[in-house]
Scaffold this active site. Structure first.
Site, short mmCIF file in Angstrom:
data_model
loop_
_atom_site.label_atom_id
_atom_site.label_comp_id
_atom_site.label_asym_id
_atom_site.label_seq_id
_atom_site.Cartn_x
_atom_site.Cartn_y
_atom_site.Cartn_z
N THR A 67 0.84 -1.27 -0.04
CA THR A 67 -0.26 -0.12 -0.22
C THR A 67 0.74 0.84 0.13
O THR A 67 1.09 1.85 -0.82
CB THR A 67 -1.42 0.01 1.07
OG1 THR A 67 -1.91 -1.00 1.13
CG2 THR A 67 -1.88 0.95 1.57
N GLN A 175 0.75 -8.96 -6.53
CA GLN A 175 0.15 -10.26 -6.74
C GLN A 175 1.39 -11.24 -7.63
O GLN A 175 0.85 -12.54 -8.05
CB GLN A 175 -1.60 -10.17 -7.11
CG GLN A 175 -2.27 -9.08 -6.32
CD GLN A 175 -2.37 -11.04 -5.03
OE1 GLN A 175 -2.38 -11.41 -4.89
NE2 GLN A 175 -2.60 -10.09 -4.03
N SER A 195 4.97 -6.69 -1.96
CA SER A 195 4.66 -6.38 -0.67
C SER A 195 4.84 -8.28 -0.20
O SER A 195 5.34 -9.39 -1.30
CB SER A 195 3.29 -6.73 -0.34
OG SER A 195 2.51 -6.53 1.00
N CYS A 320 -18.92 -6.71 2.45
CA CYS A 320 -20.51 -6.41 3.69
C CYS A 320 -20.27 -5.50 3.86
O CYS A 320 -19.05 -5.25 4.81
CB CYS A 320 -20.62 -7.76 4.58
SG CYS A 320 -21.87 -7.76 5.40
N1 PLP Z 1 -2.03 -4.45 -4.52
C1 PLP Z 1 -2.61 -6.11 -4.35
C2 PLP Z 1 -2.72 -6.37 -5.67
C3 PLP Z 1 -2.97 -6.15 -3.30
O1 PLP Z 1 -3.31 -7.30 -3.64
C4 PLP Z 1 -2.43 -5.93 -2.42
C5 PLP Z 1 -2.46 -6.82 -1.45
O2 PLP Z 1 -4.35 -7.78 -1.00
C6 PLP Z 1 -1.59 -4.62 -1.81
C7 PLP Z 1 -1.57 -3.39 -2.81
C8 PLP Z 1 -1.61 -4.03 -0.91
O3 PLP Z 1 -0.37 -4.28 -0.20
P1 PLP Z 1 -0.21 -4.92 1.91
O4 PLP Z 1 -1.48 -5.66 2.14
O5 PLP Z 1 1.36 -4.95 1.83
O6 PLP Z 1 -0.24 -3.31 1.83
#
Ligand code: PLP
Length: 382
Positions: A67, A175, A195, A320
């Site tokens: 994020t 991902q 990540s 939800c």
């Molecule tokens: N981008 C994608 C495509 C994700 O799937 C995720 C997490 O679900 C994130 C960003 C965010 O990553 P983080 O959980 O390390 O903040």
């Protein structure tokens, strides 16, 4: 079967982190030997991350998450380009909230934003991007693979188009990094997010790759950490955990991907054959561990809970909130009707999953779905 949400820490990663937490307490900015040892360990992890994505270690910056990396890429590049008059951002309708809400936030501050449509396949097309690009476009951010349906986007083709118009190109590879080969040169992007916790590393540890020469305004200001790109004393154990996970992923990627694809295909085939009114969402290239299935006349949240009671953890794309089931924004962007966007379950497999677990899911699903359907009146669509 919810590994796109997160993965368990690999044993080797946990060992590395616990050794570091106990023994490597120096501050990497300190000049004395405690600090220098910690700095050397962080730089070793930086090289491991760089190796995973075909980059130079000096271009990798550690962050707190995928994020944060997404925020840094988009806000940092947008703000660096703003004085030149570029005030337009492009992304797609199927991005993660980390990207979508960053764009929304910039839109509130006067930035013009365009979310590209995706067809029923879940792919962004070169035509859609070409139509949206202008000489004002500052940043184009297109995810490498989608977290809900697993489709892999044609990032290299899109990056070529965007760069020809002078835009900075970011891809959210959260991902894909650690799951399938990711090479920054091959993708042709300028910025890439990843990540650790999506590939058997710790939560709260991410990285951004910044192509040399690309300017980003820092999100976090302070000291000169991370070559003045992200201030704050480094999360040494987190960075080392990310590095160890990257090393592990690199050595096991091909075998893991083949095994996971076989398990995923077995699950997908089993579900489609044994449960009527089911359809797989997304087509073309997908990450090997993910399938997303809509179950007609079944509320996804109820099926998730029923599966949980059977010991199976999955997730829904729909959220939800305050008692109303919000449709999946990804399936909605693909143009699917309500009966498909609110009924989808994501199965995302991991290295510990077995054939027996797949067979268990396939054997319990018909009964669970039948029970939920008996509570509603609408006939099942074929
Ligand atoms: N981008 C994608 C495509 C994700 O799937 C995720 C997490 O679900 C994130 C960003 C965010 O990553 P983080 O959980 O390390 O903040």
């Amino acid at each position: 079967m919810d590994h796109n949400a997160t993965t368990p820490l690999a044993e080797a990663v946990a060992d590395r982190m616990s050794a570091v937490l106990r023994e490597e307490f120096g501050n990497p900015s300190s000049v004395h030997h405690f600090g220098q040892r910690a700095k050397a360990a962080v730089d070793e992890a930086r090289s491991a991350v760089a190796d995973l994505i075909g980059a130079d270690p000096s271009e990798v910056v550690f962050t707190s998450s995928g994020t944060e990396s997404d925020n840094f890429a988009i806000r940092g590049a947008a703000e660096a380009l703003e004085p030149g008059g570029r005030r337009h951002l492009i992304s797609s309708g199927i991005e993660h909230e980390a990207v979508l809400n960053t764009l929304k936030s910039l839109a509130r501050r006067g930035w013009q934003t365009t979310l590209l449509p995706v067809g029923a396949s879940g792919l962004v097309t070169a035509e859609a991007l070409a139509a949206a690009l202008t000489d004002q476009t500052a940043v184009v951010s297109i995810m490498h693979a989608n977290n809900e349906i697993g489709t892999v986007q044609p990032v290299a083709e899109l990056a070529r188009l965007a760069k020809a118009r002078g835009a900075v190109v970011h891809t959210d590879a959260v991902q894909t990094a650690g799951k399938i080969p990711v090479n920054v040169k091959g993708l042709g992007v300028d910025l890439l997010s990843l990540s650790a916790h999506k590939f058997y590393g710790p939560k709260g540890a991410g990285a951004i790759w910044i192509r040399r020469g690309v300017r980003l305004l820092p999100l976090v200001t302070g000291g000169k950490h991370e070559r003045s790109r992200r201030a704050g004393t480094e999360n040494v154990a987190g960075a080392l955990g990310l590095g160890a996970a990257a090393d592990l992923a690199r050595t096991k990627m091909t075998t893991d991907a083949e095994r996971l694809a076989a398990l995923r295909d077995r699950l997908e085939k089993g579900i489609i054959q044994s449960v009527t009114g089911t359809v797989v969402n997304g087509s073309g290239a997908r990450v090997p561990n993910t399938t997303n299935v809509s179950f007609d006349r079944v509320e996804a949240e109820s099926l998730l809970i029923a599966l949980d009671l059977e010991g199976v953890a999955v997730s829904t794309g729909s959220a939800c909130s305050s008692g109303t089931l919000e449709p999946s924004h990804v399936l909605k962007a693909m143009g699917f009707p309500a009966h498909r966007t609110q009924n989808s379950i994501r199965f995302s497999l991991g290295t510990a999953n077995t054939d027996a677990e797949i067979d268990h899911v396939v054997s319990v699903l018909p009964r669970l779905v039948e029970k939920l359907r008996s509570l509603t009146r609408t006939p099942v669509r074929a």
